[in-house]
Design an enzyme around this catalytic site. Structure first.
Site, PDB file in Angstrom:
ATOM      1  N   LYS A   1     -18.096   2.466  22.349  1.00 57.92           N
ATOM      2  CA  LYS A   1     -19.307   3.163  21.908  1.00 57.92           C
ATOM      3  C   LYS A   1     -20.449   2.186  21.630  1.00 57.92           C
ATOM      4  O   LYS A   1     -21.358   2.463  20.862  1.00 57.92           O
ATOM      5  CB  LYS A   1     -19.041   4.035  20.676  1.00 57.92           C
ATOM      6  CG  LYS A   1     -17.949   5.065  20.856  1.00 57.92           C
ATOM      7  CD  LYS A   1     -18.070   5.854  22.150  1.00 57.92           C
ATOM      8  CE  LYS A   1     -19.360   6.672  22.207  1.00 57.92           C
ATOM      9  NZ  LYS A   1     -19.490   7.380  23.523  1.00 57.92           N
TER      10      LYS A   1
ATOM     11  N   THR B   1     -25.845  14.128  19.501  1.00 54.23           N
ATOM     12  CA  THR B   1     -26.348  14.028  18.136  1.00 54.23           C
ATOM     13  C   THR B   1     -25.226  13.617  17.196  1.00 54.23           C
ATOM     14  O   THR B   1     -24.131  14.168  17.235  1.00 54.23           O
ATOM     15  CB  THR B   1     -26.934  15.383  17.687  1.00 54.23           C
ATOM     16  OG1 THR B   1     -27.980  15.764  18.598  1.00 54.23           O
ATOM     17  CG2 THR B   1     -27.508  15.269  16.284  1.00 54.23           C
ATOM     18  N   HIS B   2     -25.520  12.644  16.340  1.00 49.32           N
ATOM     19  CA  HIS B   2     -24.520  12.173  15.381  1.00 49.32           C
ATOM     20  C   HIS B   2     -24.466  13.080  14.157  1.00 49.32           C
ATOM     21  O   HIS B   2     -25.452  13.753  13.828  1.00 49.32           O
ATOM     22  CB  HIS B   2     -24.862  10.745  14.925  1.00 49.32           C
ATOM     23  CG  HIS B   2     -24.702   9.727  16.004  1.00 49.32           C
ATOM     24  ND1 HIS B   2     -25.142   8.431  15.875  1.00 49.32           N
ATOM     25  CD2 HIS B   2     -24.131   9.806  17.238  1.00 49.32           C
ATOM     26  CE1 HIS B   2     -24.852   7.766  16.975  1.00 49.32           C
ATOM     27  NE2 HIS B   2     -24.259   8.567  17.818  1.00 49.32           N
TER      28      HIS B   2
ATOM     29  N   GLY C   1     -25.403  10.200  24.403  1.00 52.65           N
ATOM     30  CA  GLY C   1     -26.592  10.593  23.647  1.00 52.65           C
ATOM     31  C   GLY C   1     -26.409  11.818  22.777  1.00 52.65           C
ATOM     32  O   GLY C   1     -27.376  12.474  22.414  1.00 52.65           O
TER      33      GLY C   1
ATOM     34  N   ARG D   1     -20.631   1.833  29.257  1.00 53.98           N
ATOM     35  CA  ARG D   1     -20.874   2.602  30.482  1.00 53.98           C
ATOM     36  C   ARG D   1     -22.279   2.352  31.006  1.00 53.98           C
ATOM     37  O   ARG D   1     -22.477   2.128  32.209  1.00 53.98           O
ATOM     38  CB  ARG D   1     -20.640   4.090  30.216  1.00 53.98           C
ATOM     39  CG  ARG D   1     -21.060   5.028  31.369  1.00 53.98           C
ATOM     40  CD  ARG D   1     -20.513   4.641  32.709  1.00 53.98           C
ATOM     41  NE  ARG D   1     -19.065   4.589  32.742  1.00 53.98           N
ATOM     42  CZ  ARG D   1     -18.360   4.128  33.780  1.00 53.98           C
ATOM     43  NH1 ARG D   1     -18.997   3.660  34.853  1.00 53.98           N
ATOM     44  NH2 ARG D   1     -17.042   4.094  33.743  1.00 53.98           N
TER      45      ARG D   1
ATOM     46  N   ARG E   1     -23.538  -2.788  18.973  1.00 50.72           N
ATOM     47  CA  ARG E   1     -24.607  -1.999  18.350  1.00 50.72           C
ATOM     48  C   ARG E   1     -24.541  -2.159  16.845  1.00 50.72           C
ATOM     49  O   ARG E   1     -23.558  -2.683  16.294  1.00 50.72           O
ATOM     50  CB  ARG E   1     -24.459  -0.517  18.709  1.00 50.72           C
ATOM     51  CG  ARG E   1     -24.691  -0.193  20.175  1.00 50.72           C
ATOM     52  CD  ARG E   1     -24.671   1.303  20.382  1.00 50.72           C
ATOM     53  NE  ARG E   1     -25.777   1.952  19.675  1.00 50.72           N
ATOM     54  CZ  ARG E   1     -25.858   3.257  19.466  1.00 50.72           C
ATOM     55  NH1 ARG E   1     -24.882   4.052  19.878  1.00 50.72           N
ATOM     56  NH2 ARG E   1     -26.883   3.775  18.840  1.00 50.72           N
TER      57      ARG E   1
ATOM     58  N   SER F   1     -21.168   7.091  16.374  1.00 46.25           N
ATOM     59  CA  SER F   1     -20.982   7.470  17.771  1.00 46.25           C
ATOM     60  C   SER F   1     -19.503   7.598  18.109  1.00 46.25           C
ATOM     61  O   SER F   1     -19.094   8.494  18.855  1.00 46.25           O
ATOM     62  CB  SER F   1     -21.645   6.419  18.675  1.00 46.25           C
ATOM     63  OG  SER F   1     -21.565   6.804  20.022  1.00 46.25           O
TER      64      SER F   1
END
EC number: 2.8.2.-
Length: 285
Positions: free
Chosen positions: A42, A251-252, A249, A46, A125, A133
């Site tokens: 995450k 939503t968290h 993408g 990709r 990240r 994520s």
């Protein structure tokens, strides 16, 4: 009839594989990867492999192979691993990605033994965002399989404290895992990609990747366009335009401010240790 003939002529003169093929060139072959994207889950692996595959001198394995972290695959041996690779012409670099490699204790030694000169890409990240994520992906996977769900708060907390056994939390403790890699690979063999920067503006990060891999500069601004509907950059090459899968993408979940603050406070010291290990900093909270 004339239009059919014209169309066929255009196809044969414009198709790279047919127009540029030289019978004297050595044939394409499968081989061990030159590049391995080792993680982090995450973190944007990709997106990274799709962007790297824009380069004509890079060919990518079509799926995550889990060769070095799954014993069931590793015991099949090197020949099986090579058989999963794409065909590559001389001069092309082969890349595979399996994000689970980064956090698997046995993987660095296995890669070092088989591919000691591999060039490793690690995309990271901001740890709290990566955790969110991670949870979101698992949540949707369980939803599709009609499995019972647990809230993130339940998974994160144990007796009023953060639960270090929660896998998504552990994966964001980059320094713990990075130490294993640096025990076996020189820092110069590992390139760190800023996953947050890649999302905001992919080109500068991809130019750094090209430089690390000693690739001829090819990837440029025309390869990216911002998709207003999806809210992130998509890819464009000579053949087509494409965006990442719809699962990207998402939503968290929204966390209570005090829990979010607790996470940021918790990651502060581990982040500093990671920065010291890798010799650079990131703009994280």
């Amino acid at each position: 009839m004339a239009s059919v003939i014209v169309a066929l002529l255009l196809f044969f003169t414009q198709s790279p594989s047919l127009a540029t093929a030289d019978p004297a060139d050595p044939p394409a072959a499968r081989r061990l990867p030159d590049i391995i994207i080792i993680g982090v889950r995450k973190g944007g692996t990709r997106a990274l492999i799709e962007m790297l595959n824009l380069h004509s001198d890079v060919v990518a394995a079509p799926s995550e192979l889990h060769f070095f972290d799954w014993d069931s695959h590793y015991l099949r041996g090197e020949d099986w691993y090579v058989s999963q690779m794409p065909l590559a012409r001389p001069g092309q670099l082969t890349v595979e990605k399996t994000p689970a490699y980064f956090t698997s204790a046995r993987v660095p030694e296995r890669i070092r033994r088989m591919i000691p000169h591999a060039r490793l890409l690690l995309i990271v990240r901001e740890p709290t965002e990566r955790l969110l994520s991670d949870y979101t992906q698992v949540y949707h996977n369980r939803l599709e399989k009609h499995k019972l769900q647990q809230t993130l708060e339940t998974l994160l907390m144990h007796r009023g404290e953060l639960d270090l056994h929660y896998k998504a939390l552990n994966r964001s403790l980059y320094h713990l895992h990075m130490r294993r890699w640096l025990q076996l690979f020189p820092r110069s063999h590992i390139h760190l990609v800023d996953g947050d920067a890649l999302i905001r503006n992919p080109l500068p990060e991809m130019k750094k990747v090209e430089e690390f891999l000693h690739l001829e500069p090819q990837i440029n601004a025309s390869n990216f366009y911002f998709n207003q509907t999806k809210g992130f950059f998509c890819l464009r090459d000579r053949r087509r335009e494409r965006c990442l899968h719809g699962s990207k993408g998402r939503t968290h979940p929204r966390l209570a401010p005090e829990l979010l603050r607790k996470l940021h406070d918790f990651f502060h010291q581990p982040n500093q240790e990671f920065f010291q290990l890798v010799g650079r900093t990131f703009d994280w909270k």
